[in-house]
Scaffold this motif. Structure first.
Motif, PDB file in Angstrom:
ATOM      1  N   ALA A  35      45.897  63.355  10.971  1.00 13.87           N
ATOM      2  CA  ALA A  35      44.830  62.981  10.036  1.00 13.87           C
ATOM      3  C   ALA A  35      44.037  64.182   9.543  1.00 13.87           C
ATOM      4  O   ALA A  35      43.586  64.207   8.400  1.00 13.87           O
ATOM      5  CB  ALA A  35      43.900  61.961  10.700  1.00 13.87           C
ATOM      6  N   VAL A  36      43.842  65.189  10.404  1.00 13.40           N
ATOM      7  CA  VAL A  36      42.995  66.335  10.014  1.00 13.40           C
ATOM      8  C   VAL A  36      43.832  67.551   9.601  1.00 13.40           C
ATOM      9  O   VAL A  36      43.275  68.623   9.353  1.00 13.40           O
ATOM     10  CB  VAL A  36      42.029  66.731  11.161  1.00 13.40           C
ATOM     11  CG1 VAL A  36      41.186  65.541  11.593  1.00 13.40           C
ATOM     12  CG2 VAL A  36      42.787  67.307  12.349  1.00 13.40           C
ATOM     13  N   SER A  37      45.143  67.382   9.507  1.00 19.05           N
ATOM     14  CA  SER A  37      46.006  68.547   9.270  1.00 19.05           C
ATOM     15  C   SER A  37      45.643  69.287   7.984  1.00 19.05           C
ATOM     16  O   SER A  37      45.790  70.502   7.897  1.00 19.05           O
ATOM     17  CB  SER A  37      47.476  68.124   9.238  1.00 19.05           C
ATOM     18  OG  SER A  37      47.673  67.140   8.238  1.00 19.05           O
ATOM     19  N   GLY A  38      45.140  68.560   6.986  1.00 22.19           N
ATOM     20  CA  GLY A  38      44.801  69.197   5.713  1.00 22.19           C
ATOM     21  C   GLY A  38      43.549  70.053   5.786  1.00 22.19           C
ATOM     22  O   GLY A  38      43.292  70.857   4.885  1.00 22.19           O
ATOM     23  N   LEU A  39      42.760  69.905   6.857  1.00 22.11           N
ATOM     24  CA  LEU A  39      41.496  70.644   6.973  1.00 22.11           C
ATOM     25  C   LEU A  39      41.637  71.885   7.850  1.00 22.11           C
ATOM     26  O   LEU A  39      40.759  72.746   7.848  1.00 22.11           O
ATOM     27  CB  LEU A  39      40.409  69.744   7.599  1.00 22.11           C
ATOM     28  CG  LEU A  39      40.046  68.467   6.838  1.00 22.11           C
ATOM     29  CD1 LEU A  39      39.081  67.616   7.672  1.00 22.11           C
ATOM     30  CD2 LEU A  39      39.407  68.808   5.500  1.00 22.11           C
ATOM     31  N   ALA A  40      42.721  71.944   8.613  1.00 21.20           N
ATOM     32  CA  ALA A  40      42.844  73.016   9.612  1.00 21.20           C
ATOM     33  C   ALA A  40      43.222  74.342   8.966  1.00 21.20           C
ATOM     34  O   ALA A  40      43.995  74.386   8.016  1.00 21.20           O
ATOM     35  CB  ALA A  40      43.884  72.620  10.651  1.00 21.20           C
ATOM     36  N   ARG A  41      42.686  75.411   9.518  1.00 22.76           N
ATOM     37  CA  ARG A  41      42.981  76.768   9.034  1.00 22.76           C
ATOM     38  C   ARG A  41      43.278  77.655  10.246  1.00 22.76           C
ATOM     39  O   ARG A  41      42.814  77.390  11.349  1.00 22.76           O
ATOM     40  CB  ARG A  41      41.775  77.357   8.281  1.00 22.76           C
ATOM     41  CG  ARG A  41      41.296  76.547   7.090  1.00 22.76           C
ATOM     42  CD  ARG A  41      42.254  76.699   5.900  1.00 22.76           C
ATOM     43  NE  ARG A  41      41.838  75.893   4.758  1.00 22.76           N
ATOM     44  CZ  ARG A  41      42.186  74.615   4.555  1.00 22.76           C
ATOM     45  NH1 ARG A  41      42.967  74.001   5.423  1.00 22.76           N
ATOM     46  NH2 ARG A  41      41.773  73.961   3.496  1.00 22.76           N
ATOM     47  N   GLY A  42      44.006  78.752   9.995  1.00 19.46           N
ATOM     48  CA  GLY A  42      44.219  79.778  11.006  1.00 19.46           C
ATOM     49  C   GLY A  42      44.813  79.257  12.295  1.00 19.46           C
ATOM     50  O   GLY A  42      45.796  78.518  12.295  1.00 19.46           O
ATOM     51  N   ARG A  45      45.245  75.534  12.707  1.00 17.80           N
ATOM     52  CA  ARG A  45      46.417  74.993  12.002  1.00 17.80           C
ATOM     53  C   ARG A  45      47.678  75.233  12.828  1.00 17.80           C
ATOM     54  O   ARG A  45      48.557  74.355  12.909  1.00 17.80           O
ATOM     55  CB  ARG A  45      46.540  75.634  10.623  1.00 17.80           C
ATOM     56  CG  ARG A  45      47.619  74.977   9.778  1.00 17.80           C
ATOM     57  CD  ARG A  45      47.663  75.563   8.380  1.00 17.80           C
ATOM     58  NE  ARG A  45      48.836  75.115   7.654  1.00 17.80           N
ATOM     59  CZ  ARG A  45      48.921  73.969   6.982  1.00 17.80           C
ATOM     60  NH1 ARG A  45      47.881  73.166   6.934  1.00 17.80           N
ATOM     61  NH2 ARG A  45      50.026  73.621   6.364  1.00 17.80           N
ATOM     62  N   GLU A  46      47.751  76.397  13.439  1.00 19.89           N
ATOM     63  CA  GLU A  46      48.903  76.682  14.301  1.00 19.89           C
ATOM     64  C   GLU A  46      48.954  75.701  15.467  1.00 19.89           C
ATOM     65  O   GLU A  46      50.020  75.211  15.853  1.00 19.89           O
ATOM     66  CB  GLU A  46      48.821  78.108  14.849  1.00 19.89           C
ATOM     67  CG  GLU A  46      49.230  79.172  13.841  1.00 19.89           C
ATOM     68  CD  GLU A  46      48.925  80.576  14.348  1.00 19.89           C
ATOM     69  OE1 GLU A  46      48.902  80.761  15.586  1.00 19.89           O
ATOM     70  OE2 GLU A  46      48.686  81.456  13.513  1.00 19.89           O
ATOM     71  N   ALA A  47      47.760  75.427  16.026  1.00 18.74           N
ATOM     72  CA  ALA A  47      47.714  74.499  17.162  1.00 18.74           C
ATOM     73  C   ALA A  47      48.160  73.103  16.738  1.00 18.74           C
ATOM     74  O   ALA A  47      48.873  72.404  17.479  1.00 18.74           O
ATOM     75  CB  ALA A  47      46.294  74.457  17.729  1.00 18.74           C
ATOM     76  N   ILE A  48      47.760  72.712  15.534  1.00 19.15           N
ATOM     77  CA  ILE A  48      48.176  71.397  15.034  1.00 19.15           C
ATOM     78  C   ILE A  48      49.683  71.384  14.801  1.00 19.15           C
ATOM     79  O   ILE A  48      50.376  70.418  15.154  1.00 19.15           O
ATOM     80  CB  ILE A  48      47.387  71.040  13.756  1.00 19.15           C
ATOM     81  CG1 ILE A  48      45.991  70.570  14.174  1.00 19.15           C
ATOM     82  CG2 ILE A  48      48.095  69.969  12.935  1.00 19.15           C
ATOM     83  CD1 ILE A  48      45.086  70.163  13.075  1.00 19.15           C
ATOM     84  N   SER A  49      50.196  72.460  14.228  1.00 17.99           N
ATOM     85  CA  SER A  49      51.652  72.542  14.014  1.00 17.99           C
ATOM     86  C   SER A  49      52.393  72.417  15.332  1.00 17.99           C
ATOM     87  O   SER A  49      53.401  71.703  15.436  1.00 17.99           O
ATOM     88  CB  SER A  49      52.017  73.873  13.353  1.00 17.99           C
ATOM     89  OG  SER A  49      51.457  73.940  12.079  1.00 17.99           O
ATOM     90  N   THR A  50      51.883  73.109  16.353  1.00 17.32           N
ATOM     91  CA  THR A  50      52.531  73.045  17.666  1.00 17.32           C
ATOM     92  C   THR A  50      52.524  71.608  18.184  1.00 17.32           C
ATOM     93  O   THR A  50      53.528  71.114  18.715  1.00 17.32           O
ATOM     94  CB  THR A  50      51.787  73.963  18.663  1.00 17.32           C
ATOM     95  OG1 THR A  50      51.747  75.267  18.096  1.00 17.32           O
ATOM     96  CG2 THR A  50      52.485  74.006  20.010  1.00 17.32           C
TER      97      THR A  50
END
Lengths: 465, 265
Positions: A35-42, A45-50
């Motif tokens: 849900a928050v993937s579009g807001l993540a940076r740096g 964002r890597e942590a979300i990708s993982t």
């Protein structure tokens, strides 16, 4: 396991996008990360990708979930995984870049090519590349069913499609005169009925259609946005009702044809006529006496129907006609009061579902046994608070859920319903504008995974607004 | 009295799926797990008997690894008093006979007055667990029960069964008995948030096969009487549109017939 959501989290709602992303990451839940993937940076964002690409099952889940946003689909996209790329190519939220990144695999994967060909976000460049793929015809057929292909794409498809599938090109608005002319050579009944509707159909083809013995061809011609006076005259008196019905629904129909159709032998023609917005009052009155109930129902729904006719139709023997009166915006209060005591629940429900339902009628209808009626009372903005409170305790979940269709539902009741046993009710409570921010944020501990994801999605959308 | 409800965590297929490498089942990455629909009705029926009065304990039991705890939590949230899970890695590959044997061992340990099972599971659809269980126990069994009027403590249960052609069969069954419960016998409840939270704190009793007196040879493929050889999606039939003039179509059709019949046409 999913029961980890029960850990009590008392924090206030996050105020910034970064705080929301961190909260999602600390929840450890993939639905939150999506849900928050579009807001993540740096690093976040890597942590979300993982988190989203942890294992194949997770990637498939993300790609298959209905609400996955484009950013999350881009994260999990993997052209080397056939099942995964097909899911992404079928996902309505997939963005053009993600779709294009999958296209190199399309040549060897007809299933993928077909999905890409159908996707509304496919770019012209992607479509052009799919047009040149060799192999089964299914992707080409899928391309032919896309709306708004350009003229060059239509021409290329004509060359590549099997002869038996070329008729689909006759439905393309940009097919062009030359291609329509090629399609009309030795056109059979089906092809003729498609081409007769096309804006680029030649005069000769239209003349053939007008003389055709096949009714679907003549009916298709009647659907053209522009007809000559001669075509209109011939089609208006067509022996088959389905052609006359199409003509009866045309805007700017000459008055002579309108009058002619009031006494048409087919009720299906009269039904369409009764729904015309330009029908004079005198013809509406005639049709209000029609033997066919659907004609009378169309009159009862007509925006220009008089109060006198509404009173007459409120006494109709058919409940569907009375229901239409109950729903009409001009029905006077006394008539609504009478219809609220109709023996048929379907008619009473029409009154109950009115946005302008007066409090007095809401009180009467709140005693009704029908769930349809009670749902209407629950949605009505003027229903008194006491009744709404009673309905919020109703044993039927659908009645409780209907309360959330009421934009004026007081906050305490929205809050109560946000803890309802029925997950769909809680889901709707989450979307209700009167739910407080703190309660909405607390719903990230809901037992239903989709609701927990929706909480993060709601706060993510708020950050973007 | 005690009612034991056998429940199963079933798998439903995603829109698209892959078959496992050994060709005998669907790849678990493509499965969505939930409580078997029939078992939801069985549990509700047991909880209704409890709520009607008397000292009734409802025990939900399942066979599966710790993933299956999810469905037991659901049962606890909906009114089960206890939840039991039986599992050992040697149980992998058990057929309905082996499952029936294992459940029978649990029943002997728990000594319930009634056992409910769903008519079938929505994934494998053997519709055999209830029957196999009753067979191992030597108890009476009734299948496709769509009405039960049972008071706690009585020695017989009046039931109604669904037969083919819209026929119903009213009968009485001696207890203890195994009943296979049909959909529609009641309206399963939604668990309240409070009961869901309470259920999360309740223990799930986990038993190994040795705890119920079984050996490796009793369960899994060793204890089964059937085995899945292959799971597959059948090939779709072929269809072909024959184009051309009537003469051309006739010629092509004749060629196809000749091809299929090996030239006999």
């Amino acid at each position: 396991m999913t029961w980890q959501w029960l850990v009590t989290r008392e924090h206030a709602p996050p105020r910034t996008a970064r705080a929301l992303v961190r909260a999602a990451l600390s929840s450890g839940e993939w639905v939150a990360a999506v849900a928050v993937s579009g807001l993540a940076r740096g690093r976040e964002r890597e942590a979300i990708s993982t988190m989203l690409t942890q294992h194949r099952g997770r990637r498939l889940l993300v790609a298959g979930a209905a609400n996955t946003p484009a950013t999350a689909l881009a994260i999990v996209a993997d052209a080397a995984d056939a099942s995964l790329r097909r899911r992404i190519a079928s996902h309505p939220n997939a963005c053009p870049n993600t779709l294009s990144s999958l296209s190199p695999a399309a040549a060897a994967d007809p299933g993928l090519a077909e999905r890409l060909a159908r996707h509304p976000a496919a770019t012209d460049a992607l479509i052009d590349s799919l047009l040149n793929i060799e192999g089964p015809s299914a992707p080409l057929v899928a391309l032919a069913t896309r709306p708004q292909l350009n003229a060059a794409q239509c021409a290329r498809l004509f060359e590549r499609l099997p002869a038996g599938e070329r008729w689909r090109l006759g439905m393309q608005a940009n097919a062009g005169r030359a291609l329509i002319a090629r399609l009309s050579v030795r056109a059979d009944r089906r092809m003729l009925s498609i081409l007769a509707k096309h804006a680029e159909a030649s005069w000769e083809l239209r003349a053939r259609a007008l003389r055709s013995k096949h009714l679907e061809v003549r009916r298709a011609l009647a659907m053209r946005s522009v007809l000559t006076a001669q075509e209109l005259s011939v089609l208006a008196s067509d022996p088959h009702w389905s052609v006359r019905r199409v003509i009866a629904s045309r805007p700017l129909l000459p008055a002579s044809h309108v009058v002619q159709y009031v006494t048409d032998e087919s009720p299906l023609v009269r039904q369409v006529l009764a729904a015309r917005g330009d029908l004079p009052a005198v013809l509406l009155a005639t049709l209000a006496e029609d033997s066919d109930r659907w004609v009378r129902q169309a009159v009862a729904r007509h925006p220009s129907v008089s109060k006198a006719l509404l009173r007459q139709l409120a006494r109709d023997r058919d409940p569907d006609v009375r229901r239409a009166v109950g729903r009409h915006g001009n029905t006077p209060p006394q008539l609504l009061s009478a219809l609220s005591e109709d023996p048929v629940a379907w008619v009473r429900a029409a009154v109950a579902h009115r946005v302008d339902l007066p409090a007095s009628l809401a009180r009467r209808l709140a005693r009704d046994a029908s769930l349809d009626v009670l749902s209407g009372v629950a949605r009505a903005p003027n229903t008194p608070l006491g009744l709404l409170t009673e309905l919020s305790r109703h044993s039927e979940p659908d009645v409780r859920r209907a309360l959330l269709g009421n934009r004026r539902l007081p906050r305490p009741l929205v809050t109560r319903l946000s803890a309802d046993a029925y997950a769909l009710t809680r889901s709707q409570a989450l979307a209700h504008p009167r739910l407080s921010l703190s309660r909405r944020w607390a719903m990230r501990s809901d037992p239903d995974e989709r609701i927990r994801g929706a909480v993060y999605g709601w706060f993510a959308a708020r950050q973007c607004a | 009295m005690k009612i034991l409800v056998a429940v199963k965590q079933v798998a439903s297929l995603d829109e698209d799926f892959e078959i496992r490498a050994d060709g005998r089942d669907v790849d678990p990455d493509f499965l969505v797990r939930d409580l078997n629909e029939w078992d939801d009705y069985s549990l509700e029926e047991a909880v209704k008997i409890k709520e009607a009065g008397g000292e009734v304990e409802v025990v939900a039991v399942t066979i599966g690894n710790d993933d299956a705890d999810e469905v037991l939590r659901k049962c606890l949230a909906k009114g089960a008093d206890r939840a039991l899970r039986l599992w050992d890695d040697s149980m992998e590959g058990s057929d309905p006979i082996a499952i029936g044997r294992a459940l029978a061992a649990v029943v002997r340990k728990e000594e319930p007055d009634l056992v409910f099972a769903g008519v079938q599971s929505s994934d494998h659809a053997f519709a055999a667990t209830g029957m196999a269980l009753a067979g191992f126990l030597g108890w009476p069994h009734a299948a496709v029960v769509n009405q039960l009027t049972y008071g706690a403590g009585t020695t017989t249960a009046p039931i109604r069964r669904e037969l083919e052609g819209g026929l119903l069969q009213a009968m009485e069954i001696a207890c203890p008995a195994v009943l296979s419960i049909q959909l529609g016998i009641n309206t399963p409840r939604y668990a309240s948030l409070r009961s869901i939270k309470q259920a999360a704190a309740k223990p799930i009793e986990v038993l190994g096969i040795a705890d119920v007196g079984l050996a490796d040879a009793d369960v899994g493929e060793a204890g089964s009487r059937s085995r899945v050889r292959r799971m597959y999606v059948p090939e779709k039939g072929r269809a072909q549109m024959i184009e051309g003039t009537v003469a051309e179509q006739a010629a092509k059709l004749a060629a196809i017939i000749k091809d299929v019949t090996g030239g006999a046409a």
